[in-house]
Scaffold this active site. Structure first.
Site, PDB file in Angstrom:
ATOM      1  N   TRP A 131       0.741  -1.165  -0.001  1.00 20.02           N
ATOM      2  CA  TRP A 131      -0.010   0.015   0.084  1.00 20.02           C
ATOM      3  C   TRP A 131       1.207   1.119  -0.133  1.00 20.02           C
ATOM      4  O   TRP A 131       1.936   1.249   0.826  1.00 20.02           O
ATOM      5  CB  TRP A 131      -0.704   0.045   1.266  1.00 20.02           C
ATOM      6  N   ASP A 212      -0.205  -5.054   9.595  1.00 16.80           N
ATOM      7  CA  ASP A 212      -1.277  -4.244   9.032  1.00 16.80           C
ATOM      8  C   ASP A 212      -2.606  -4.982   8.713  1.00 16.80           C
ATOM      9  O   ASP A 212      -2.562  -5.951   7.868  1.00 16.80           O
ATOM     10  CB  ASP A 212      -0.946  -3.475   7.893  1.00 16.80           C
ATOM     11  N   LYS A 247     -12.977  -0.754   6.707  1.00 18.02           N
ATOM     12  CA  LYS A 247     -13.667  -1.568   5.575  1.00 18.02           C
ATOM     13  C   LYS A 247     -14.657  -2.542   6.030  1.00 18.02           C
ATOM     14  O   LYS A 247     -15.812  -2.320   5.502  1.00 18.02           O
ATOM     15  CB  LYS A 247     -12.471  -2.326   4.884  1.00 18.02           C
TER      16      LYS A 247
HETATM   17  C1  LMR Z   1      -6.712   2.037  -0.544  1.00 21.45           C
HETATM   18  O1  LMR Z   1      -5.629   1.198  -0.390  1.00 21.45           O
HETATM   19  O2  LMR Z   1      -7.285   2.125  -1.618  1.00 21.45           O
HETATM   20  C2  LMR Z   1      -7.444   2.196   0.815  1.00 21.45           C
HETATM   21  O3  LMR Z   1      -6.813   1.705   1.964  1.00 21.45           O
HETATM   22  C3  LMR Z   1      -7.745   3.616   1.045  1.00 21.45           C
HETATM   23  C4  LMR Z   1      -6.297   4.573   1.094  1.00 21.45           C
HETATM   24  O4  LMR Z   1      -6.308   5.330   2.066  1.00 21.45           O
HETATM   25  O5  LMR Z   1      -5.420   4.539   0.330  1.00 21.45           O
END
Ligand code: LMR
Length: 398
Positions: A131, A212, A247
């Site tokens: 991420w 996470d 979520k």
């Molecule tokens: C995502 O990965 O799209 C979500 O976790 C929203 C974000 O805050 O990036």
């Protein structure tokens, strides 16, 4: 002049997509960017159990005075039940402490602040890919970052051997961020056997895991998704968990997440708690109450809880159905082998397409994905899936 040297920062690679999507006039546009659940009609609904809890709060709430710095003790207890299991020792034995933080992001940032402020760690290892915000958050907290291999682009699968090989370079005391389930962005999770090995590896190498856990319940189920966290708990090592109700409660804008720290004794946990209180006090003083009280209301009322689990299962099942349908449609359209989509878990599918192909989907078809080729499968529905499959096929075939 203090600000005149500043340049325009680039739009956020994930949240910035929503603005671009909104501005697009293509009537067939499809939003597969940000990780937000959409139902069959493309709507992000407020869950019914959440509405009911909100109504109860409106009727019964007596005060808007500050919460404790940790958040409500009951919120912490219920969160530990979710993470470790209803009957787990860590729920009540005092060895684990929980803080309500603003979303999973807030939990990660408070974790980073605590580790730096208390001089516990200097470096954090993060999966490649991950991420996008992980690097920013940990960097902003003051930790050095390093990457470990997670994904093999050739085989479109998880490369566990390479992961362990890279983590073999970590120094004793380094932190390792591990996605507890529904890996963002690949959707590829460790098998039980791999979790067992990883837990032992982390213990043997004296590394500090930071899990996470943003998507509990979006993969295989609330209990199933917790396998890795619970395996770590079994090993008896210290670790941290950043979890989120954004979520699984659909409460994206209420910012309800939690940081839980597992210690080796209740005495140590007390000291840890006192120091994290300082970190929280500096960052946000104390947490906001509304979303937290919704979580407590829903999880502690048997009827609301059953309704929540049902609504969560509906979201999970719909996303899985869309995965299966998309893989079938792509196969039928001759796009190549996209069966791997079905093996992936949670909200995201890593399609293994190039940046240029992502851009072509956006420019020619108004289909929005993260530049890495990550698609939010929750944005797919029966009305747009044919359009998506045809566009993807056309773009892949060039
Ligand atoms: C995502 O990965 O799209 C979500 O976790 C929203 C974000 O805050 O990036």
């Amino acid at each position: 002049m203090f600000f005149d040297h500043l340049e325009l920062a680039p739009a956020d690679p994930i949240l910035g997509l929503t603005d671009a999507y909104k501005a697009d006039t293509n009537p067939k546009k499809v939003n597969l960017g940000v990780g937000v659940y959409q139902n069959e009609n493309g709507v992000t609904p407020v869950l019914k159990c959440v509405k009911a809890a909100e109504q109860r709060l409106v009727d019964e709430e007596q005060t808007k005075s500050y919460l404790p710095i940790t958040g409500l003790p009951e919120f912490g207890r219920l969160t530990r039940e979710m993470i470790f299991g209803k009957d787990a020792a860590l729920v009540d034995n005092g060895c684990a402490v929980t803080f309500h933080c603003p979303g999973g992001t807030g939990a990660l940032r408070i974790a980073g602040d605590f580790l730096v402020q208390q001089n516990i760690a200097k470096r954090v290892w993060i999966s490649n890919p991950t991420w996008g915000n992980h690097f920013q958050i940990m960097g902003a907290a003051g930790l050095e970052t390093a990457k470990y291999t997670y994904y093999n682009a050739q085989t479109k699968s998880l490369d566990f051997d390479a992961m362990l090989k890279d983590l073999g370079q970590a120094a004793e005391g380094d932190v390792v961020i591990i996605h507890a389930c529904c890996h963002n962005p690949t959707g590829l999770d460790l098998s039980h056997e791999q979790w067992d090995k990883l837990a032992q590896f982390l213990a043997d190498n004296k590394l500090l895991p930071l899990l996470d856990f943003a998507y509990q319940g979006f993969g295989r189920g609330l209990e199933e998704d917790a396998y890795g966290v619970r395996k770590l708990a079994e090993t008896g090592i210290e670790f941290l968990v950043a979890s989120s109700y954004s979520k699984n409660f659909g409460m994206y804008n209420e910012r309800v997440g939690a940081l839980t720290v597992v210690c080796t004794s209740a005495d140590i946990a007390k000291n840890v708690q006192s120091q994290i209180k300082v970190a929280v006090r500096c960052a946000i003083s104390n947490p906001p109450a509304h979303g937290e009280k919704i979580v407590v209301t829903v999880l502690s009322d048997p009827e609301l809880r059953a309704q929540w689990e049902q609504e969560l299962a509906e979201m999970r099942d719909r996303m899985r159905r869309m995965r299966e349908l998309l893989a079938q449609k792509l196969a039928a359209a001759g796009a190549g082998d996209f069966n791997f989509i079905v093996e992936q878990n949670g909200m995201f599918s890593f399609l293994g397409i190039t940046k240029e192909q992502v851009q072509a989907l956006r420019d020619k078809y108004g289909i929005y994905l993260v530049a890495t080729g990550r698609a939010c499968v929750a944005g797919i529905n029966d009305n747009n899936i044919d359009y998506l499959a045809d566009a993807l096929t056309a773009v892949v075939k060039g």
